[in-house]
Design a protein around this motif. Structure first.
Motif, PDB file in Angstrom:
ATOM      1  N   LYS A  14       2.553   2.050  -3.224  1.00 29.08           N
ATOM      2  CA  LYS A  14       1.608   2.639  -4.164  1.00 29.08           C
ATOM      3  C   LYS A  14       1.377   4.120  -3.802  1.00 29.08           C
ATOM      4  O   LYS A  14       1.370   4.992  -4.667  1.00 29.08           O
ATOM      5  CB  LYS A  14       0.286   1.861  -4.097  1.00 29.08           C
ATOM      6  CG  LYS A  14      -0.635   2.140  -5.255  1.00 29.08           C
ATOM      7  CD  LYS A  14      -1.847   1.183  -5.205  1.00 29.08           C
ATOM      8  CE  LYS A  14      -3.109   1.968  -5.482  1.00 29.08           C
ATOM      9  NZ  LYS A  14      -4.206   1.640  -4.599  1.00 29.08           N
ATOM     10  N   ALA A  15       1.225   4.391  -2.505  1.00 24.59           N
ATOM     11  CA  ALA A  15       0.951   5.759  -2.057  1.00 24.59           C
ATOM     12  C   ALA A  15       2.115   6.685  -2.395  1.00 24.59           C
ATOM     13  O   ALA A  15       1.928   7.839  -2.754  1.00 24.59           O
ATOM     14  CB  ALA A  15       0.674   5.780  -0.563  1.00 24.59           C
ATOM     15  N   ALA A  16       3.307   6.143  -2.265  1.00 22.41           N
ATOM     16  CA  ALA A  16       4.486   6.978  -2.517  1.00 22.41           C
ATOM     17  C   ALA A  16       4.657   7.259  -4.001  1.00 22.41           C
ATOM     18  O   ALA A  16       5.350   8.202  -4.381  1.00 22.41           O
ATOM     19  CB  ALA A  16       5.732   6.303  -1.961  1.00 22.41           C
ATOM     20  N   GLY A  17       4.009   6.457  -4.826  1.00 26.36           N
ATOM     21  CA  GLY A  17       4.063   6.726  -6.255  1.00 26.36           C
ATOM     22  C   GLY A  17       5.301   6.177  -6.925  1.00 26.36           C
ATOM     23  O   GLY A  17       5.944   6.886  -7.699  1.00 26.36           O
TER      24      GLY A  17
ATOM     25  N   THR B  39      17.746  10.725   0.691  1.00 20.59           N
ATOM     26  CA  THR B  39      18.469  11.209   1.851  1.00 20.59           C
ATOM     27  C   THR B  39      18.288  10.241   3.004  1.00 20.59           C
ATOM     28  O   THR B  39      17.298   9.531   3.082  1.00 20.59           O
ATOM     29  CB  THR B  39      17.961  12.597   2.254  1.00 20.59           C
ATOM     30  OG1 THR B  39      18.721  13.050   3.367  1.00 20.59           O
ATOM     31  CG2 THR B  39      16.497  12.560   2.648  1.00 20.59           C
TER      32      THR B  39
ATOM     33  N   ARG C 185      10.847   7.495  -6.298  1.00 16.35           N
ATOM     34  CA  ARG C 185      10.504   8.867  -5.959  1.00 16.35           C
ATOM     35  C   ARG C 185      11.570   9.887  -6.326  1.00 16.35           C
ATOM     36  O   ARG C 185      11.542  10.469  -7.398  1.00 16.35           O
ATOM     37  CB  ARG C 185      10.183   8.967  -4.485  1.00 16.35           C
ATOM     38  CG  ARG C 185       8.852   8.381  -4.159  1.00 16.35           C
ATOM     39  CD  ARG C 185       8.610   8.447  -2.689  1.00 16.35           C
ATOM     40  NE  ARG C 185       7.726   9.533  -2.314  1.00 16.35           N
ATOM     41  CZ  ARG C 185       7.574   9.918  -1.067  1.00 16.35           C
ATOM     42  NH1 ARG C 185       8.274   9.369  -0.108  1.00 16.35           N
ATOM     43  NH2 ARG C 185       6.734  10.891  -0.764  1.00 16.35           N
ATOM     44  N   TYR C 186      12.487  10.083  -5.462  1.00 19.47           N
ATOM     45  CA  TYR C 186      13.396  11.216  -5.640  1.00 19.47           C
ATOM     46  C   TYR C 186      14.721  10.799  -6.263  1.00 19.47           C
ATOM     47  O   TYR C 186      15.250   9.729  -5.982  1.00 19.47           O
ATOM     48  CB  TYR C 186      13.647  11.894  -4.289  1.00 19.47           C
ATOM     49  CG  TYR C 186      12.377  12.438  -3.688  1.00 19.47           C
ATOM     50  CD1 TYR C 186      11.693  13.484  -4.297  1.00 19.47           C
ATOM     51  CD2 TYR C 186      11.833  11.880  -2.536  1.00 19.47           C
ATOM     52  CE1 TYR C 186      10.515  13.981  -3.762  1.00 19.47           C
ATOM     53  CE2 TYR C 186      10.655  12.365  -1.993  1.00 19.47           C
ATOM     54  CZ  TYR C 186      10.004  13.414  -2.606  1.00 19.47           C
ATOM     55  OH  TYR C 186       8.833  13.893  -2.087  1.00 19.47           O
ATOM     56  N   ALA C 187      15.260  11.686  -7.083  1.00 17.12           N
ATOM     57  CA  ALA C 187      16.558  11.433  -7.695  1.00 17.12           C
ATOM     58  C   ALA C 187      17.642  11.403  -6.633  1.00 17.12           C
ATOM     59  O   ALA C 187      18.594  10.635  -6.713  1.00 17.12           O
ATOM     60  CB  ALA C 187      16.851  12.518  -8.717  1.00 17.12           C
ATOM     61  N   VAL C 188      17.481  12.241  -5.638  1.00 20.29           N
ATOM     62  CA  VAL C 188      18.419  12.233  -4.523  1.00 20.29           C
ATOM     63  C   VAL C 188      17.682  11.651  -3.331  1.00 20.29           C
ATOM     64  O   VAL C 188      16.635  12.148  -2.955  1.00 20.29           O
ATOM     65  CB  VAL C 188      18.854  13.672  -4.161  1.00 20.29           C
ATOM     66  CG1 VAL C 188      19.866  13.651  -3.035  1.00 20.29           C
ATOM     67  CG2 VAL C 188      19.401  14.384  -5.380  1.00 20.29           C
TER      68      VAL C 188
ATOM     69  N   ASN D 162       0.830  -1.210   0.000  1.00 19.37           N
ATOM     70  CA  ASN D 162       0.000   0.000   0.000  1.00 19.37           C
ATOM     71  C   ASN D 162       0.868   1.266   0.000  1.00 19.37           C
ATOM     72  O   ASN D 162       0.613   2.209  -0.735  1.00 19.37           O
ATOM     73  CB  ASN D 162      -0.894  -0.042   1.241  1.00 19.37           C
ATOM     74  CG  ASN D 162      -1.653   1.252   1.438  1.00 19.37           C
ATOM     75  OD1 ASN D 162      -2.614   1.527   0.746  1.00 19.37           O
ATOM     76  ND2 ASN D 162      -1.187   2.067   2.366  1.00 19.37           N
ATOM     77  N   ASN D 163       1.889   1.246   0.836  1.00 23.03           N
ATOM     78  CA  ASN D 163       2.724   2.437   0.969  1.00 23.03           C
ATOM     79  C   ASN D 163       3.549   2.702  -0.283  1.00 23.03           C
ATOM     80  O   ASN D 163       3.820   3.843  -0.639  1.00 23.03           O
ATOM     81  CB  ASN D 163       3.632   2.312   2.193  1.00 23.03           C
ATOM     82  CG  ASN D 163       2.834   2.462   3.476  1.00 23.03           C
ATOM     83  OD1 ASN D 163       1.667   2.846   3.439  1.00 23.03           O
ATOM     84  ND2 ASN D 163       3.444   2.146   4.591  1.00 23.03           N
TER      85      ASN D 163
ATOM     86  N   LYS E 258      18.934  11.577   6.014  1.00 25.55           N
ATOM     87  CA  LYS E 258      19.077  12.535   7.116  1.00 25.55           C
ATOM     88  C   LYS E 258      17.819  12.670   7.967  1.00 25.55           C
ATOM     89  O   LYS E 258      17.891  13.147   9.074  1.00 25.55           O
ATOM     90  CB  LYS E 258      19.451  13.910   6.557  1.00 25.55           C
ATOM     91  CG  LYS E 258      20.867  13.939   5.975  1.00 25.55           C
ATOM     92  CD  LYS E 258      21.454  15.328   6.029  1.00 25.55           C
ATOM     93  CE  LYS E 258      22.912  15.344   5.613  1.00 25.55           C
ATOM     94  NZ  LYS E 258      23.071  15.482   4.158  1.00 25.55           N
ATOM     95  N   ASN E 259      16.665  12.288   7.429  1.00 23.89           N
ATOM     96  CA  ASN E 259      15.468  12.559   8.220  1.00 23.89           C
ATOM     97  C   ASN E 259      14.851  11.333   8.905  1.00 23.89           C
ATOM     98  O   ASN E 259      13.931  11.478   9.681  1.00 23.89           O
ATOM     99  CB  ASN E 259      14.426  13.311   7.376  1.00 23.89           C
ATOM    100  CG  ASN E 259      14.115  12.587   6.082  1.00 23.89           C
ATOM    101  OD1 ASN E 259      14.369  11.390   5.978  1.00 23.89           O
ATOM    102  ND2 ASN E 259      13.574  13.300   5.117  1.00 23.89           N
ATOM    103  N   ALA E 260      15.360  10.155   8.621  1.00 26.62           N
ATOM    104  CA  ALA E 260      14.818   8.978   9.307  1.00 26.62           C
ATOM    105  C   ALA E 260      15.871   7.878   9.318  1.00 26.62           C
ATOM    106  O   ALA E 260      16.685   7.775   8.405  1.00 26.62           O
ATOM    107  CB  ALA E 260      13.564   8.480   8.600  1.00 26.62           C
TER     108      ALA E 260
ATOM    109  N   ARG F 101      13.247   2.878   7.788  1.00 26.09           N
ATOM    110  CA  ARG F 101      12.901   2.903   6.369  1.00 26.09           C
ATOM    111  C   ARG F 101      12.884   1.504   5.748  1.00 26.09           C
ATOM    112  O   ARG F 101      12.400   1.332   4.639  1.00 26.09           O
ATOM    113  CB  ARG F 101      13.933   3.725   5.591  1.00 26.09           C
ATOM    114  CG  ARG F 101      13.862   5.187   5.875  1.00 26.09           C
ATOM    115  CD  ARG F 101      15.008   5.900   5.180  1.00 26.09           C
ATOM    116  NE  ARG F 101      14.815   7.322   5.292  1.00 26.09           N
ATOM    117  CZ  ARG F 101      14.052   8.030   4.487  1.00 26.09           C
ATOM    118  NH1 ARG F 101      13.437   7.441   3.496  1.00 26.09           N
ATOM    119  NH2 ARG F 101      13.883   9.317   4.660  1.00 26.09           N
TER     120      ARG F 101
END
Lengths: 645, 208, 249
Positions: free
Chosen positions: B71-74, B82, B77-80, B68-69, B84-86, B91
């Motif tokens: 799919k939600a994230a699409g 990180t 995602r990001y080219a970079v 599900n997640n 640093k935030n989790a 993850r």
């Protein structure tokens, strides 16, 4: 021709109560059949749309943002006034009324201002009930603070983000009505024209900003709550998207524009740092409760500071000029905004400015930090200090803030009568978009009060005066020639921008316009500057239609095209401001004419000649606007020279 | 996820207590008695069924949630990306969980199947003949590859718990200025000590 | 100083986007990040090219319009800062900066860096309000609210609805946004009345909008420009659990 403000008769303090109780009503079964368009969903628009929806009207609300929650009301920091007298310091409805009239330099309508003061108390009740988390004292009751131009504590606040909390309150009320279906919300829709049918405002043309499609929306009445026009100066504390287009298009269709020259220059903003600057950031007026404004007395100190050899903290006490405390001992650092701004300009013009460009003064907290401790100051202004540090890279707990005045609010706007109805029947105007309550200068924390007063407690009643005459009118059709003409007009106008295919960006025209406005119609104005300014704007406007470059097409999401249409309207408004400022050969509130000063150099009103509202009709064939006057009468207060000494 | 996860944590404690008997120097007497008890006691048998259900439930829910997640994230995602935030563990719970799930399968095929259906040597404890699982385990743990697999799996479980333990409390709505640091500290300790002790057993048996 | 930018360019929702490189972008350290993009756009317009579409409005960190991921981080590297408040002094000369839109299946890309966040509006419409009509209120001081409680409610209410929490979350979960609103209202006596039905409706709406489930990575809290705490998520979980256990549905 004089304008009728339709102020109800009777003693000042009874006017509103009596009027409200005798106004024509629309029965619930009829309300369901009446459509109302509300353009703009800031404090005034969202509260009006929500309340009209609650009353049972069919409301269509429009905003150009992706969500109503982004309207620029959100950025108001300091607070909202109300005559609650919770502090037992002698406040009352009359005192709030009087302070507002005096603060507006006797250029506002007594009856409107008194009504504003009356409903101010209801606003606080309403907002608390919606869950607005106002600051509280340890006993759990509401806290207050002081703002400029008054000697009582009547400002309610939510840290430094009162506007955001109030807007979220109005937005949630609006969301509730959207959920019930009584309000239909159109996000990312911009009003590009007003449709007038048989002399009455009957709808709008709105552009769906995502698809570029021009849409017709018809209704029995139209409410504009589209904010102010400070962005005509390019650099202002307004949001990048704030614009005059909706109001200006209504003006083109016949609505009068009142007092356009009354602009408020806010004294405490972060100074300009470079040519790339896109906007200015306000530091709340509440800072002047604890901050002291000063510049160095000695020129050598000034030079040393500018060259970075010295900092503000190094200047010894005796070499500092606390010029507000010196010039205005009674109010000190809490003089009204116009006075504080001009004093800063005077100090900088005399060569005492403390940044590289010489356009900044100090706002110093050192003394209060010493007295109260850093924690107390942090609790009061923590987020403002953090914001300052983010932008400038300097820590205001350690070094004094540098501030300079910046355009912040516009008191002028579309002319409205006591019902908030413009001279075009069926067109109502609320919040900053109208001219009504602040006269020539607005007191701090009164904008939020006025926006919410109009939206929650005034317009929902007064619009009934008009709508009660419309109950026999069927649903307004949008396939008439008036709608057709308006839609075509918009399409042609937009295409004209695209077809120029010049080589200058819209932004560059906007910057240039801003410079002309600031130099010729800014904090101090004179006849020569205004005359030249008007000519410059005309030339710039001509150039715009010859050399602007707008990429893309009409039929798509095209932010540059949106901007072009907005700047085109600002280019016309700027000229009207010059004309108005030229006509008003007196100094009053935010409008300072260098020709009209007292011997001490303070602003001087000319009550005999100028105690009127200037309501302008759109430019005629000769390119001149026509002036209509609404004489102001003061039956309850005596016109005095404003003194904060 | 949180309730099943915390239940599985309690199971780990019970399992560990049993396993630690492998370290008693009595030729496997205590351990084999324990293993015999676990395979024949009715209450334990019922509880064990519950446990398997919990493991499956936890795994299936985790799998569906990851799906599900994603799919939600699409998608990607990001080219970079990180870090640093989790934390890495937070993850990668699905990855860690999948390893642990496979480990459980292998582990059960390895030992539990033997205990249940395998042809093991018998041992007489106080007149009762029980299967000598101890002997079987001792042999297995002489193989460094098997030991390595166990140790790595315990690290995976530890990493899974490193995030999972505290996370379970947050999901259950327990977040308190005073108590949450204690819970988190306990969770971190739990995720190091319990899998650490589990891993120590084969290592100890390999080395001695 | 000079920077290399890699910016996500995408014509509209139906086309595929890609990163485009802009070399030698001239930057002043006192510029804000958005002012830097303004400069790039002016250059693109001078070359008769389409400028980079990006959402922005107040440029003072309160409207919540900014929606950029800078080097993998929503709103860039600074704590408690929106993109518009981020200044170039935090970057190094010669650095390469990658700029992408907020990404989540529930935030479809409209153009370049502009995304559709209307799902947030719909979550609020599902119950993010106190059902009080204009004029129904009693005197504002008739219910004292303990200062600590009022402050906690305020902290939750400081959410600007930017969506950085969703953009940062590996699961694209909207729990921080939703829980901030649920907490803000549930903590105040005025909002407590409807607290149970509100949390049920808002959480259900959030799931319906296709946001992911929370796995407590805490990335949202780290990237939130208003530093809203995941304590709010725990509070919402607690309220949801209680409400759904007691629910008759």
């Amino acid at each position: 021709m004089g304008l009728d403000a339709k102020v109800p008769p009777g003693p000042l303090e009874d006017k509103w109560t009596k009027y409200r109780s005798t106004m024509n009503l629309v029965a619930p079964n009829n309300k369901r059949r009446i459509d109302v368009i509300v353009v703009g969903t800031g404090l005034a628009g969202a509260s009006a749309a929500a309340t009209l929806g609650e009353l049972g009207y069919n409301v269509k609300a429009f905003c150009f943002h992706d969500s109503p929650r982004r309207a620029h009301s959100i950025a108001a920091q300091g607070g909202i006034n109300a005559a609650k007298n919770y502090q037992n310091d002698g406040d009352s409805v009359y005192r709030l009324f009087y302070d507002t009239i005096k603060g507006g330099d006797y250029r506002s309508r007594e009856a409107n201002v008194h009504r504003l003061a009356e409903v101010s108390v209801d606003i606080i009740d309403q907002c608390v009930a919606q869950g607005v988390p106002f600051a509280r004292e340890y006993g759990g009751l509401l806290a207050n603070r002081s703002f400029g131009g008054v000697q009582v504590s009547r400002t309610f606040y939510a840290s430094g983000q009162t506007g955001q909390q109030l807007l979220i309150g109005a937005y949630s009320a609006l969301s509730k009505q959207i959920a019930t279906g009584s309000v239909k919300m159109f996000n990312r829709h911009e009003m590009l024209d007003l449709v007038v049918v048989d002399g009455k405002a009957r709808g709008i043309i709105a552009r769906n900003l995502l698809t570029g499609k021009l849409e017709r929306h018809a209704a029995h009445a139209v409410v504009l709550a589209t904010g102010g026009y400070g962005n005509v100066f390019y650099l202002s504390t307004n949001a990048m998207g704030s614009n005059v287009t909706a109001a200006w298009q209504a003006h083109r269709r016949g609505a009068y524009f009142a007092n356009p020259c009354y602009t408020q220059i806010h004294p405490t903003c972060i100074p300009v740092s470079g040519h790339y600057q896109s906007k200015l950031t306000l530091m709340s007026e509440s800072l002047r409760n604890d901050g002291r404004v000063w510049v160095p007395k000695k020129k050598e100190d000034v030079m040393a500071i500018r060259e970075g050899r010295m900092t503000g903290g190094d200047v010894p006490e005796e070499d500092r000029d606390y010029y507000l405390e010196r010039r205005y001992p009674a109010f000190g650092n809490l003089v009204p905004r116009d006075v504080a701004s001009r004093a800063a300009k005077t100090a900088c013009d005399a060569g005492h400015g403390v940044n590289k460009a010489g356009l900044a003064v100090y706002l110093d907290f050192a003394e209060r930090i010493k007295e109260l401790g850093e924690d107390t100051i942090r609790a009061r202004y923590g987020n403002l200090f953090a914001m300052y540090e983010k932008i400038t890279g300097e820590n205001p707990y350690k070094t004094p803030m540098k501030i300079y005045p910046a355009v912040h609010y516009t008191m002028g706007g579309l002319w409205v009568d006591y019902n908030l109805e413009s001279n075009l029947p069926g067109l109502f105007v609320a919040g900053e978009a109208n001219f009504s309550d602040h006269g020539a200068n607005r007191l701090g924390a009164s904008a939020l009060m006025q926006g919410l007063a109009d939206g929650y407690f005034v317009l929902p009643y007064t619009i009934g005066q008009f709508l009660s005459t419309q109950i026999r009118v069927d649903k307004i059709k949008d396939d008439t020639k008036e709608f057709e003409e308006a839609e075509q007009n918009c399409r042609k106008r937009l295409q004209a921008f695209l077809d120029v295919k010049g080589d200058k960006s819209v932004e560059s025209y906007h910057r240039e316009l801003g410079l002309i406005m600031w130099d010729n119609c800014g904090m101090a104005r004179n006849e020569q500057g205004l005359t030249e300014g008007r000519a410059k704007i005309r030339a710039l406007r001509d150039d715009f239609y010859k050399n602007v470059f707008v990429p893309g097409t009409q039929e798509e999401f095209n932010p540059e095209l949106e901007k072009a249409a907005r700047v085109a309207d600002l280019l016309e408004l700027g000229e009207l401001m010059m004309v108005d400022a030229l006509d008003r050969a007196e100094s009053c509130g935010g409008h300072f004419r260098e020709e009209s000063v007292s011997e001490e150099g303070e602003a001087q009103r000319k009550d005999k000649e100028f105690t009127y509202v200037s309501a302008w009709e759109y430019f005629n064939q000769n390119g001149d606007p026509t002036l209509h006057k609404e004489e102001l009468t003061f039956d309850n207060v005596e016109l005095k020279t404003r003194s904060y000494k | 996820m949180s309730l099943t996860g915390l239940f599985l944590c309690t199971f780990l404690i019970v399992h560990l207590i049993g396993n630690l008997q492998l370290l008693i120097n009595d030729g496997g007497k205590a351990f084999n008695a324990y293993a015999h008890f676990m395979s024949n006691n009715l209450f334990i048998q019922v509880t064990a069924k519950g446990l398997y259900a919990m493991i499956l439930l936890h795994a299936i829910k985790g799998f569906l949630m990851a799906l599900n997640n994603r799919k939600a994230a699409g998608g990607s995602r990001y080219a970079v990306s990180t870090s640093k935030n989790a934390s890495w563990t937070s993850r990668n719970m699905a990855l860690l969980g999948s390893w642990v799930f496979i480990f459980i399968g292998v582990h059960m095929a390895h030992f539990w199947r033997q205990m249940k259906w395998g042809e093991l040597n018998m041992m007489n404890i106080d007149g009762v003949m029980v299967k000598n699982l101890y002997e079987y385990i001792s042999v297995a743990y002489e193989n460094p590859l098997i030991v390595a697999f166990y140790v790595i799996s315990m690290i995976m479980i530890g990493a899974h718990l490193w995030h999972g333990f505290g996370s379970a409390f947050q999901t259950l709505g327990i977040n308190h200025k005073k108590y949450t640091p204690i819970i988190d500290g306990f969770g971190k300790g739990f995720s190091v000590i319990i899998p650490g002790l589990f891993a120590a057993i084969p290592v100890w048996m390999l080395l001695t | 100083m000079k920077l290399t930018l890699k910016v996500w360019r995408q014509k509209n929702v139906n086309t595929k986007g890609s990163l485009e490189t802009y070399n030698n972008v001239d930057v002043d350290p006192d510029m804000s990040f958005l002012e830097m993009i303004d400069v790039v756009n002016e250059q693109l317009i001078a070359e008769k090219k389409e400028p980079i579409a990006f959402e922005h409005d107040c440029r003072e960190g309160i409207c919540g319009a900014c929606s950029m991921v800078i080097n993998g981080r929503p709103h860039g590297p600074q704590q408690g800062t929106t993109t518009c408040q981020l200044h170039m002094r935090h970057f190094k000369d010669g650095e390469t900066v990658v700029i992408e839109p907020f990404r989540s299946a529930s935030f479809p890309i409209i153009k370049d860096l502009v995304v559709d966040r209307s799902a947030f509006d719909r979550i609020i419409q599902s119950g993010g309000y106190v059902s009080v009509k204009t004029g129904q209120a009693q005197d504002a001081n008739s219910i004292p609210i303990e200062k600590g409680l009022a402050d906690t409610a305020f902290e939750a209410a400081s959410c600007i609805g930017c969506g950085a929490c969703v953009a940062a979350c590996p699961n694209a979960s909207a729990m921080l946004f939703t829980s901030a609103k649920v907490s803000h209202l549930a903590l105040l006596p005025q909002g407590e009345v409807e607290a149970e039905s509100r949390v049920m409706k808002m959480v259900d709406k959030m799931d319906e909008e296709g946001f992911g489930m929370c796995s407590n990575t805490g990335a949202c809290e780290v990237e939130c420009p208003k530093e809203i705490s995941i304590e709010n998520i725990a509070r919402m979980n607690r309220a949801y659990l209680k409400a759904s256990l007691g629910s008759e549905k």
